[in-house]
Design an enzyme around this catalytic site. Structure first.
Site, PDB file in Angstrom:
ATOM      1  N   ARG A 242      16.604  12.921  -4.773  1.00  0.00           N
ATOM      2  CA  ARG A 242      15.520  12.801  -6.047  1.00  0.00           C
ATOM      3  C   ARG A 242      15.811  12.953  -7.285  1.00  0.00           C
ATOM      4  O   ARG A 242      17.001  13.689  -7.473  1.00  0.00           O
ATOM      5  CB  ARG A 242      14.513  13.854  -5.471  1.00  0.00           C
ATOM      6  CG  ARG A 242      13.455  13.590  -4.269  1.00  0.00           C
ATOM      7  CD  ARG A 242      12.675  12.638  -4.654  1.00  0.00           C
ATOM      8  NE  ARG A 242      11.601  12.205  -3.583  1.00  0.00           N
ATOM      9  CZ  ARG A 242      11.849  11.742  -2.417  1.00  0.00           C
ATOM     10  NH1 ARG A 242      12.921  10.930  -2.392  1.00  0.00           N
ATOM     11  NH2 ARG A 242      11.150  11.457  -1.631  1.00  0.00           N
ATOM     12  N   GLU A 271       9.996   7.539 -12.088  1.00  0.00           N
ATOM     13  CA  GLU A 271      10.091   6.219 -11.543  1.00  0.00           C
ATOM     14  C   GLU A 271       8.774   5.824 -11.380  1.00  0.00           C
ATOM     15  O   GLU A 271       7.660   6.291 -10.940  1.00  0.00           O
ATOM     16  CB  GLU A 271      10.415   6.376  -9.799  1.00  0.00           C
ATOM     17  CG  GLU A 271      11.931   6.770  -9.941  1.00  0.00           C
ATOM     18  CD  GLU A 271      12.568   6.998  -8.699  1.00  0.00           C
ATOM     19  OE1 GLU A 271      13.632   7.118  -8.566  1.00  0.00           O
ATOM     20  OE2 GLU A 271      11.586   6.814  -7.669  1.00  0.00           O
ATOM     21  N   HIS A 299      15.277   2.940  -5.998  1.00  0.00           N
ATOM     22  CA  HIS A 299      14.712   3.651  -4.879  1.00  0.00           C
ATOM     23  C   HIS A 299      14.450   2.874  -3.512  1.00  0.00           C
ATOM     24  O   HIS A 299      13.575   2.846  -2.936  1.00  0.00           O
ATOM     25  CB  HIS A 299      13.460   4.505  -5.391  1.00  0.00           C
ATOM     26  CG  HIS A 299      13.256   5.578  -4.609  1.00  0.00           C
ATOM     27  ND1 HIS A 299      12.512   6.745  -5.174  1.00  0.00           N
ATOM     28  CD2 HIS A 299      13.505   5.860  -3.224  1.00  0.00           C
ATOM     29  CE1 HIS A 299      12.538   7.707  -4.214  1.00  0.00           C
ATOM     30  NE2 HIS A 299      13.163   7.307  -3.130  1.00  0.00           N
ATOM     31  N   PHE A 302      16.554   3.651   1.385  1.00  0.00           N
ATOM     32  CA  PHE A 302      15.687   3.979   2.853  1.00  0.00           C
ATOM     33  C   PHE A 302      15.476   2.427   3.420  1.00  0.00           C
ATOM     34  O   PHE A 302      15.283   2.654   4.535  1.00  0.00           O
ATOM     35  CB  PHE A 302      14.584   4.683   2.649  1.00  0.00           C
ATOM     36  CG  PHE A 302      13.351   3.653   2.314  1.00  0.00           C
ATOM     37  CD1 PHE A 302      12.525   2.847   2.931  1.00  0.00           C
ATOM     38  CD2 PHE A 302      13.198   3.601   0.653  1.00  0.00           C
ATOM     39  CE1 PHE A 302      11.540   2.316   2.273  1.00  0.00           C
ATOM     40  CE2 PHE A 302      12.249   2.773   0.158  1.00  0.00           C
ATOM     41  CZ  PHE A 302      11.478   2.134   0.933  1.00  0.00           C
TER      42      PHE A 302
END
Length: 337
Positions: A242, A271, A299, A302
């Site tokens: 984070r 963000e 980001h 993932f």
């Protein structure tokens, strides 16, 4: 007869609710909303029906929660839960859960790939070889480039993703150390890495620092100027956790001074980054001092099609376990921050 329950997926992430219905069973009604940016966009009559709420991108603040009079369970469809007002949920008796195991491989792969890519100088040569004035055909002398097995890979937070990253770094030849005060004794021996007893010790040992702790009130700003100053000269900093855990201004100062050789960031403190922080401005402008030394991703660590499938399935399973079956699957206790 079992109570009829209603679960709301407020973002209409998927074209149907067939998977959710199959997982949760006939006693649960699945509704979808059309919220794009905030739960406050939802109509009151929809909020009033929800016993369970499953959200991926939307924050869950107190003012939004107040519109859900029946709410029993909130599922954050991801690992981080910092955007859920857990204190207010605790006051209301609302259970908060996350989905901690949907993108473990992907985030660990990204963290270690960023470290390996920077340490092999790939961005350095990529930037130097393109454009109207490419570099000479040969070696660029630069402290970024190091052999893996002479370096120590420091992991801050040895949870699921941190463990996966540690194992990948170990397989590449790095010596791996970690700091995580929340793990029981023996976690280090289970995977063959070295435990350090303080954050300061981790910094002083690390040629590569990889951040894998959740964002809580205790970890916000955890890695600041004082901590970065303890890193080995020429260290690489990786953050796929984070953004607010790492002080971006301190990182910029370390990069400008040359004490930090390079950094790979999948996350930023705000963000989307509006307004853009100075480090991002320099990165976008291709300033010479930063060339080949910084990678910024939006980001997406993932991301894979398989991870998206896992988010959906594991979120539905968690909601079923907690709301329907009364289990404690993936429950985040209020005191965990």
């Amino acid at each position: 007869m079992q109570e009829q329950l209603t679960v709301l997926e407020p973002e209409s992430l998927y074209p149907d609710t067939l998977l959710e219905q199959r997982v949760m069973g006939p006693t649960v009604r699945i509704l979808q909303g059309q919220a794009k940016k905030a739960l406050m966009e939802l109509p009151d009559e929809l909020c009033a029906q929800a016993d369970g709420l499953m959200t991926l991108r939307l924050a869950v603040p107190k003012e939004a929660l107040a519109r859900f009079p029946k709410l029993k369970v909130v599922i954050r469809m991801g690992v981080g839960y910092d955007r859920v007002d857990r204190a207010y949920c605790a006051e209301r008796g609302i259970t908060v859960c996350n989905v901690p195991d949907y993108g473990t491989q992907e985030v660990a792969d990204t963290a270690v790939t960023l470290a390996a890519t920077l340490r092999r100088g790939i961005p350095l040569y990529h930037d130097a070889m393109r454009g109207p004035s490419p570099c000479a055909w040969g070696v660029i002398q630069n402290p970024i480039v190091r052999r893996f097995d002479v370096q120590t890979f420091g992991v801050l937070g040895l949870g699921r993703i941190g463990t996966a990253a540690a194992l990948r770094a170990k397989a590449l030849g790095f010596r791996v150390v970690f700091y995580d005060p929340h793990l029981p004794n023996g976690a280090d021996r289970a995977i063959g890495v070295t435990r350090l007893e303080s954050l300061e010790a981790l910094m002083e040992a690390s040629d590569v620092l990889s951040i894998h702790t959740p964002l809580t009130r205790n970890t916000r700003g955890l890695v600041g100027a004082a901590q970065l100053a303890r890193l080995k000269e020429g260290a690489v900093v990786i953050n796929t956790a984070r953004g607010p855990i790492l002080d971006l201004d301190a990182l910029e100062a370390g990069l400008r001074s040359g004490r930090i050789a390079a950094a790979g960031l999948d996350v930023l403190p705000v963000e989307p980054p509006v307004p853009e922080p100075p480090l991002l401005q320099a990165y976008r402008a291709g300033e010479d001092w930063l060339r080949g030394r910084l990678i910024i991703l939006p980001h997406i660590a993932f991301h894979s099609p398989e991870a998206w499938d896992d988010i959906r399935l594991k979120s539905a399973e968690t909601m079923r376990d907690v709301l329907v079956r009364g289990l404690r699957t993936n429950v985040i206790p209020p005191e965990s921050d």
